[in-house]
Design a protein around this motif. Structure first.
Motif, mmCIF file in Angstrom:
data_model
loop_
_atom_site.group_PDB
_atom_site.id
_atom_site.type_symbol
_atom_site.label_atom_id
_atom_site.label_comp_id
_atom_site.label_asym_id
_atom_site.label_seq_id
_atom_site.Cartn_x
_atom_site.Cartn_y
_atom_site.Cartn_z
ATOM 1 N N GLY A 134 39.110 -28.549 46.815
ATOM 2 C CA GLY A 134 38.569 -27.545 47.735
ATOM 3 C C GLY A 134 39.632 -26.987 48.662
ATOM 4 O O GLY A 134 39.674 -25.779 48.932
ATOM 5 N N THR A 135 40.509 -27.874 49.137
ATOM 6 C CA THR A 135 41.592 -27.427 50.017
ATOM 7 C C THR A 135 42.536 -26.490 49.283
ATOM 8 O O THR A 135 42.937 -25.435 49.801
ATOM 9 C CB THR A 135 42.367 -28.648 50.554
ATOM 10 O OG1 THR A 135 41.452 -29.545 51.200
ATOM 11 C CG2 THR A 135 43.437 -28.212 51.541
ATOM 12 N N LEU B 246 43.415 -22.608 50.221
ATOM 13 C CA LEU B 246 44.769 -22.340 50.708
ATOM 14 C C LEU B 246 45.658 -21.661 49.668
ATOM 15 O O LEU B 246 46.506 -20.846 50.021
ATOM 16 C CB LEU B 246 45.433 -23.647 51.154
ATOM 17 C CG LEU B 246 44.839 -24.325 52.389
ATOM 18 C CD1 LEU B 246 45.590 -25.610 52.696
ATOM 19 C CD2 LEU B 246 44.869 -23.395 53.601
ATOM 20 N N ILE B 247 45.477 -21.981 48.380
ATOM 21 C CA ILE B 247 46.397 -21.483 47.356
ATOM 22 C C ILE B 247 45.695 -20.619 46.302
ATOM 23 O O ILE B 247 46.073 -19.457 46.096
ATOM 24 C CB ILE B 247 47.131 -22.652 46.664
ATOM 25 C CG1 ILE B 247 47.836 -23.537 47.694
ATOM 26 C CG2 ILE B 247 48.131 -22.110 45.638
ATOM 27 C CD1 ILE B 247 48.919 -22.838 48.480
ATOM 28 N N SER B 248 44.688 -21.174 45.641
ATOM 29 C CA SER B 248 44.099 -20.490 44.476
ATOM 30 C C SER B 248 43.613 -19.089 44.804
ATOM 31 O O SER B 248 43.923 -18.124 44.099
ATOM 32 C CB SER B 248 42.949 -21.322 43.904
ATOM 33 O OG SER B 248 43.408 -22.568 43.470
ATOM 34 N N LYS B 249 42.836 -18.963 45.883
ATOM 35 C CA LYS B 249 42.248 -17.665 46.224
ATOM 36 C C LYS B 249 43.294 -16.670 46.727
ATOM 37 O O LYS B 249 43.032 -15.471 46.765
ATOM 38 C CB LYS B 249 41.161 -17.847 47.289
ATOM 39 C CG LYS B 249 39.892 -18.504 46.764
ATOM 40 C CD LYS B 249 38.830 -18.552 47.855
ATOM 41 C CE LYS B 249 37.520 -19.136 47.333
ATOM 42 N NZ LYS B 249 36.471 -19.176 48.384
ATOM 43 N N ARG B 250 44.467 -17.168 47.077
ATOM 44 C CA ARG B 250 45.487 -16.291 47.671
ATOM 45 C C ARG B 250 46.815 -16.366 46.916
ATOM 46 O O ARG B 250 47.876 -16.089 47.485
ATOM 47 C CB ARG B 250 45.682 -16.669 49.148
ATOM 48 C CG ARG B 250 44.438 -16.394 49.974
ATOM 49 C CD ARG B 250 44.479 -17.053 51.334
ATOM 50 N NE ARG B 250 43.314 -16.661 52.115
ATOM 51 C CZ ARG B 250 42.127 -17.227 52.011
ATOM 52 N NH1 ARG B 250 41.941 -18.225 51.170
ATOM 53 N NH2 ARG B 250 41.098 -16.794 52.731
ATOM 54 N N ALA B 251 46.745 -16.763 45.650
ATOM 55 C CA ALA B 251 47.961 -16.976 44.865
ATOM 56 C C ALA B 251 48.837 -15.729 44.815
ATOM 57 O O ALA B 251 50.035 -15.760 45.127
ATOM 58 C CB ALA B 251 47.604 -17.445 43.456
ATOM 59 N N ALA C 93 43.349 -20.197 56.484
ATOM 60 C CA ALA C 93 44.177 -19.443 55.540
ATOM 61 C C ALA C 93 44.257 -17.973 55.929
ATOM 62 O O ALA C 93 45.325 -17.356 55.856
ATOM 63 C CB ALA C 93 43.630 -19.597 54.122
ATOM 64 N N GLN C 94 43.136 -17.417 56.336
ATOM 65 C CA GLN C 94 43.130 -16.006 56.743
ATOM 66 C C GLN C 94 44.072 -15.781 57.927
ATOM 67 O O GLN C 94 44.833 -14.808 57.962
ATOM 68 C CB GLN C 94 41.709 -15.586 57.108
ATOM 69 C CG GLN C 94 40.765 -15.537 55.909
ATOM 70 C CD GLN C 94 39.343 -15.191 56.321
ATOM 71 O OE1 GLN C 94 39.110 -14.643 57.399
ATOM 72 N NE2 GLN C 94 38.388 -15.510 55.464
#
Length: 727
Positions: free
Chosen positions: A236-237, A241-246, A194-195
């Motif tokens: 977890g995926t 991929l989404i939640s932490k970077r919404a 993701a980063q």
């Protein structure tokens, strides 16, 4: 028995056939049966149970462990799968031989069943020592697969099945020894990915990769993982991929949610919805961004409309009509565009409907260059419904546009103000025969009634009915005239009888009409009184029109003028020159009306009268005479009056009606409650009235004071800020 075990080992190694014969099986079963059924001290059940366990352990130590020790990586997995397969065969045959022992001795002594004992032996001696290594190898293989390499999925599934089979089909072993490590490795993997992707990819590219990863993880579960892993794995995926970077995804520069909305990227928006729908508060994030975008688009429309109204450079070359009407047109287009997003991309989700409504309410209530949204909507409806406004549009387009106007009306708070503006314009269309299609008029009223209730359209429906009735009445009047032998009369008269209360208030004044007009009025009075003896007519000359033929030197020209203008021009049939004071006196006309009329006839586009002195200002010392040299290329012209600003009168009327509505609401609430605290009374009053308009709290307070002075309410002497209803 030892011979049977030895034979079984040879079979597993492919040395001695593929199975036991029936005679061999019966011989072994009978031997063990006899050893278990004799009386002590010849009952060997305990020794046989121990011998069963010892046989398995000896086989594992002598054969299985040495074979596994020399293997690494995938070769270790293949060897383990093969050895487990052989072990299961051995346990199955041995439990058959020892069936009697398992059935009676084991159950009576509450010992571990033979099959379970066989599994325990393999776990204790083989699997327990290898499980960490196995998990590491499996995780490496899965990571390689995520990177695009081909792996032996069947082998991975076989190894995963060992975790489950040793756990007796449950996940007690699978979860702590594999799943936990697997889920952690997954989040670590996607955290790093993701980063990298956020730095390298646009928002659509990132979401495409994220959706692809989620799909592949689901396939991974289907191919070789336990079904219970799916929810945890996808959670977890999604987290990484989404939640932490919404917020970062939604607001990504040059490609985030707002850019997708601007560019009409429906497929990418649909993907965004699918992804964010899977995370907590995901819909809230997207709908908030959606609302902010729509609001900004609306505010931009407001700014463009204000610039156009102020004479700034108009970027829209195709603009038709006033800036206010163009603003309404653009608002409708904006709503259509974003409603399509809500339906097609956001799956008609209610939270997006609410966001769209809230965004439009934010900017639709704002004035456009000093013109309220209610007035703008009424003007837009007028442009659609009047002759010359919708002839080029099909009936379906007109109906669809009116539907959208009603939708926009739901977003503004001052709906009662719209009603009054629309009623004014409807009256002019009906009275001056400017309505393009009566069916469209009726349909709009039906739509308004459906959305806002019968009280919303009651008066306007009455107006339409009055005009319909007036047409029948006119036919009867003409028949009456023929019977009265007045057909040789030079004036054709059409009268529209209106019902007081349905129509807006129009200016009335008792001017002195010329004899020709008086005769017409008297004829209709006689006719009407013969039909309606209980009703009284009040003539509104300010709303009348006349067609008169003026004979100029060049040619006769038909003039379309108001009743007031006609009365003024007819004065010149008897006098060549008239002063301002003579005109005012003969007509008994107020000065402000006289100034407007004389200006329209002598200073405006068509100079029917000559004025002395010849300037653009009407004064009491002016003298007027017919301009015999007047001519025009048309044989029929309309002489307009200077426009009047009716907005102030409409607003005053609406404010007056609002005071009555607030009074009625307060009394209605207090009558049912008897006693109420001030704040609660105000809140309920606002809630009741908000369907039509947003009442001012200060005005509500003043109306409460007025009702107290009129003894509808009283203050409670014992409780502060509390009112009592007086019956």
């Amino acid at each position: 028995m030892d011979a049977g075990v030895a034979r079984l080992k040879r079979i597993l190694h492919g040395v001695d056939g593929v199975s036991f014969t029936s005679q061999e099986y019966i011989h072994l079963y009978t031997t063990i049966f006899n050893m278990c059924t004799q009386k002590p001290p010849y009952d060997y059940s305990e020794q046989l149970y121990e011998r069963y366990k010892q046989a398995l352990e000896d086989y594992i130590k002598s054969t299985v462990l040495p074979a596994l020790k020399s293997k690494h990586g995938e070769f270790l997995l293949r060897e383990l799968v093969e050895r487990w397969k052989n072990h299961k065969v051995m346990v199955r045959w041995l439990t058959r031989f020892f069936h009697y022992l398992d059935r009676y001795y084991v159950s009576r002594k509450a010992l571990k069943p033979l099959k379970l004992l066989g599994v325990s032996c393999f776990y204790d001696l083989v699997f327990n020592g290898l499980k960490t290594t196995l998990t590491t190898i499996l995780l490496d293989m899965i990571d390689n697969e995520r990177e695009g390499q081909l792996i032996d999925r069947a082998l991975v599934k076989d190894v995963i099945d060992i975790y489950l089979e040793i756990g007796q089909g449950g996940v007690d072993l699978y979860e702590p020894d594999f799943e936990q490590a697997f889920c952690k490795a997954t989040t670590d993997y996607y955290s790093k990915k993701a980063q990298t992707w956020m730095l390298e990819d646009s928002c659509p590219q990132y979401m495409l990769k994220a959706e692809d990863c989620l799909q592949k993880e689901k396939e991974r579960v289907a191919h070789y993982l336990h079904s219970s892993t799916e929810e945890k794995l996808l959670e977890g995926t999604m987290l990484e991929l989404i939640s932490k970077r919404a917020e970062e995804i939604l607001n990504k520069e040059n490609s985030g949610c707002r850019v997708l909305l601007l560019d009409g990227k429906s497929e990418d928006l649909s993907r965004m919805y699918r992804l964010f729908a899977k995370i907590e508060a995901g819909m809230s994030h997207v709908s908030k961004t959606f609302k902010e975008h729509v609001r900004e688009e609306g505010m931009s429309l407001l700014k463009h409309a204000a610039d156009a109204a102020n004479g700034a450079k108009n970027e829209r070359k195709e603009t038709v009509g006033s800036p206010e009407q163009e603003f309404v047109r653009k608002v409708i287009e904006l709503h259509d565009k974003h409603l399509a997003y809500v339906i097609n991309c956001f799956q008609n989700n209610l939270i997006f409907h609410k966001a769209l409504k809230a965004a439009f309410e934010d900017f639709c209530d704002k004035d456009v260059a000093g013109c309220t949204s209610a007035e703008s909507l009424a003007s837009f409806c007028d442009s659609i419904l009047r002759k010359g406004g919708s002839e080029k549009l099909s009936a379906e387009v007109v109906e669809d546009t009116l539907d959208k106007v009603v939708t926009i009306l739901t977003f503004i708070s001052d709906k009662d103000l719209f009603v009054e503006f629309h009623r004014k314009k409807l009256g002019k269309r009906l009275l001056f025969d400017k309505s393009a299609n009566n069916v469209h008029e009726q349909n709009l009223l039906s739509k308004l009634k459906q959305y806002f209730g019968g009280h919303f359209t009651l008066k306007m429906e009455g107006m339409v009915n009055d005009v319909t009735t007036a047409r029948d009445n006119q036919a009867n009047f003409e028949e009456y005239m023929r019977k009265q032998q007045e057909s040789n009369h030079r004036v054709d008269l059409t009268v529209t009888v209106l019902t007081t209360g349905n129509w807006p208030s129009y200016k009335t004044s008792n001017i002195n009409l010329p004899s020709e007009m008086i005769k017409c009025v008297e004829m209709f009075k006689d006719y009407y009184n013969s039909k309606q003896k209980s009703r009284r007519l009040t003539w509104i000359y300010s709303m009348g029109n006349c067609n008169i033929v003026a004979k100029f030197d060049a040619k006769p020209i038909e003039l379309i003028v108001t009743t007031y203008q006609a009365a003024m021009l007819l004065l010149f049939n008897g006098s060549e020159r008239l002063s301002y004071s003579e005109i005012v006196t003969q007509l008994n006309m107020p000065d402000d009306d006289a100034v407007r009329l004389l200006h329209s006839l002598s200073c405006a586009k068509y100079k029917i009268l000559n004025k002395v002195p010849s300037n653009q200002t009407i004064s009491p010392k002016d003298v007027f005479e017919i301009n015999h040299k007047f001519t025009d290329k048309m044989r029929r012209i309309k002489v307009p009056l200077p426009p009047t600003d009716e907005k102030k009168k409409v607003v005053e009327d609406v404010n007056k009606d609002r005071r009555f509505s607030i009074d009625a609401s307060i009394v209605r609430i207090m009558k049912s409650r008897k006693v109420m605290v001030h704040q609660q009374l105000v809140a309920e009053c606002v809630e009741q009235l908000s369907r039509m308009f947003r009442p001012d709290i200060k005005i509500i307070k003043r109306r409460i004071e007025d009702l107290i002075s009129r003894e509808y309410l009283e203050r409670d002497l014992e409780t502060a800020n509390t009112y009592r209803y007086l019956a």
